[in-house]
Design a protein around this motif. Structure first.
Motif, short mmCIF file in Angstrom:
data_model
loop_
_atom_site.label_atom_id
_atom_site.label_comp_id
_atom_site.label_asym_id
_atom_site.label_seq_id
_atom_site.Cartn_x
_atom_site.Cartn_y
_atom_site.Cartn_z
N ASN A 42 -2.42 13.96 -8.30
CA ASN A 42 -3.92 13.62 -7.42
C ASN A 42 -4.35 14.34 -6.40
O ASN A 42 -3.54 14.40 -5.63
N TYR A 48 -6.73 14.91 -3.00
CA TYR A 48 -7.85 13.94 -2.17
C TYR A 48 -8.56 14.74 -1.30
O TYR A 48 -8.17 15.59 -0.60
N ILE A 82 1.69 8.35 0.63
CA ILE A 82 1.52 9.50 -0.89
C ILE A 82 1.79 10.53 0.09
O ILE A 82 1.46 11.37 0.67
N LYS A 132 -9.86 -2.08 3.11
CA LYS A 132 -10.56 -1.49 1.93
C LYS A 132 -11.34 -0.90 1.77
O LYS A 132 -10.55 -0.49 0.16
N SER A 159 0.83 -1.65 -0.07
CA SER A 159 0.59 -0.01 0.03
C SER A 159 0.82 1.22 0.08
O SER A 159 1.36 1.42 1.19
N GLN A 217 -8.90 2.00 0.92
CA GLN A 217 -7.86 1.58 -0.25
C GLN A 217 -8.97 2.27 -1.40
O GLN A 217 -7.81 3.36 -2.21
N TYR A 218 -9.88 1.57 -1.65
CA TYR A 218 -11.11 2.59 -2.27
C TYR A 218 -11.68 4.05 -2.69
O TYR A 218 -10.98 4.61 -4.28
N LEU A 255 -8.89 5.97 -1.27
CA LEU A 255 -8.40 7.00 -2.08
C LEU A 255 -7.67 7.47 -3.11
O LEU A 255 -7.81 7.67 -4.20
N SER A 256 -8.04 5.53 -3.86
CA SER A 256 -8.40 5.76 -5.17
C SER A 256 -9.42 6.90 -6.43
O SER A 256 -9.41 6.79 -7.77
N LYS A 257 -10.75 6.86 -5.25
CA LYS A 257 -11.91 8.06 -5.95
C LYS A 257 -11.39 9.31 -5.08
O LYS A 257 -12.07 9.79 -5.45
#
Ligand code: PMP
Length: 450
Positions: free
Chosen positions: A47, A49, A31, A401, A28, A404-405, A407-409
């Motif tokens: 990116n 956030y 960042i 989970k 993981s 992590q999801y 963050l990806s969004k």
């Protein structure tokens, strides 16, 4: 040029991060953040956030807030830091005056430290020392609540009760009296928060009755046990506790490090019970999330018990090099000005209602046992079985989970175990709240698969 990858590599070769199993970063990525603006953080690859947890609950009015920035630039050109023994400075004085004015009545003295745990250490030591100065040397113990968190230095850790942080270090810690708490997640179906909190208070009364003579203080997090999975209770508990502390001659320490400065809907959580503690610990939002600073406010009675001729050796002894740091105090003043000038507490009422609306759909989710909210803190309890409330085994790391999801969004959520919570800066918009809720929903859908 720096990129996420190059900075991650440099970081992982020299740094050791808090609250982290460093091996997790094999899978993981860490960042590296290049800049912050409002509720948004941006990394070195561009990116963005949305900071839905206010960077560990500290940020109130956004990153790079123009008025806090301006105040700090001015302070920087005037005075950055000065020894706080024998010397003082205007920002520390003004901030203390303001804190005395806005905290619950009777809190007229301000002692600075430089982080939340240190403030807790100060309050514990002051309480103990007060009784000692009065000749009551049998008072050496503290009462704390089950599921409480007060920081991670050894004294603060001792009065906390979250196993994850405490268990390993238990042999190093002082003994405390731990009382079952008022956490309303455990109330009976149909029972109100107030009824459950009142019922649970009987256990605290019992402990005070039994141990009052040897107890210096009860320490609590008013209304929300934040690190203890955002568990909440009713203000009636605080009212009952205030009365009982007086009855049994024990101090009340309100740790408002996380809940202070508007998080629970009032400027301080104690206001909702109309009580004044003997000590209030403040940090996190105190500087708007800019700089480390904490403050313990206490009463004149406490202060007078230490005020004596030097030879009598009653002075309070606790010192940090950066006590009352000038930049941090100035950030605190700028933060309090925003509260005043922009009527933040009133505005937050509407914002809290918007948060509730954004999270309404979670109530019926088949894996959500409870959606609870106190002011600007909203938490979603993810469970394996909604009917029995059976929790997911912690080893499955379902919350991770979701993290992590999200963050990806482009949303920074940082669940506590299987509790997903929203604790955004107060400048968050309705649209951003809907985005947070939507991403949390999709993250949960992924986290509950298989
Ligand atoms: N008390 C409470 C209620 C907290 O939430 C925290 C931090 N999460 C602390 C104390 C400790 O503050 P710090 O992390 O600044 O030491």
């Amino acid at each position: 040029m720096s990129s996420n990858q190059s900075l991650s590599e440099r970081d992982l070769s020299v740094l050791w991060h808090p609250c982290t199993q460093m091996k997790d970063h094999e899978t993981s990525p860490i960042i590296p953040i290049k800049k912050g603006q409002g509720v948004w953080l941006e990394d070195f690859d561009g990116n963005r956030y949305l900071d839905a947890i206010s960077s560990w609950w500290v940020n109130l009015f956004g990153h790079a807030n123009p008025s806090i920035n301006a105040a700090l630039k001015d302070q920087l050109d005037t005075l950055e830091q000065v020894i706080f023994a024998g010397f003082t400075h205007e920002s520390a004085i003004s901030l203390a005056e303001k804190l005395v004015e806005i905290t619950p009545s009777g809190l007229t003295r301000c002692f600075y430290a430089d982080n939340g745990s240190a403030a807790v250490e100060v309050a514990l030591k002051m309480s103990f020392h007060y009784w000692r100065n009065l000749g009551q040397t049998q008072k050496t113990k503290f009462i704390t609540l089950e599921n409480s968190y007060h920081g991670e230095t050894l004294g603060a850790l001792a009065v906390g009760n979250v196993a994850l942080y405490k268990e390993t270090y238990a042999p190093l810690l002082m003994d405390v009296i731990t009382v079952p708490g008022p956490d309303c997640y455990h109330r009976e179906p149909g029972e109100s928060w107030a009824d459950y909190s009142t019922r649970r208070f009987a256990l605290m009364e019992q402990a005070l009755q039994q141990h009052g003579d040897s107890v210096c203080a009860v320490i609590i997090e008013p209304l929300v046990q934040c690190a203890g999975n955002m568990r909440m209770y009713d203000p009636v508990y605080l009212k009952l506790l205030r009365d009982a502390c007086d009855k049994y001659n024990v101090h009340l320490i309100a740790d408002e490090i996380a809940v202070g400065f508007g998080r629970t809907g009032t400027l301080f959580a104690c206001e909702q019970a109309a009580i004044s503690p003997d000590f209030i610990c403040l940090s996190k939002g105190l500087t708007g999330g800019y700089l480390p600073l904490s403050a313990v406010l206490t009463t004149d009675r406490m202060y007078q018990a230490f005020y004596d001729d030097y030879q009598n050796m009653t002075a309070f002894l606790h010192s940090h090099s950066y006590t009352g740091n000038a930049l941090a105090c100035r950030a605190g003043l700028a933060t309090l000005e925003i509260f005043q000038q922009h009527h933040i507490i009133e505005k937050n009422r509407a914002l809290a209602a918007t948060m509730a609306k954004a999270a309404a759909r979670f109530h019926d989710h088949p894996n959500v046992a409870e959606v609870r909210q106190t002011g600007m803190i909203l938490a979603i309890e993810l469970v394996k079985n909604k009917q029995t409330r059976e929790a997911y085994p912690w080893q499955e790391r379902r919350g991770l989970k979701v993290y992590q999801y999200a963050l990806s969004k482009g949303v920074l959520l940082r669940p506590l175990g299987n509790v997903i919570y929203f604790m955004p800066p107060y400048i968050v918009t309705e649209e951003e709240l809907l985005l947070i809720a939507d991403v949390a929903w999709q993250g949960i859908q992924r986290a509950i698969k298989d």
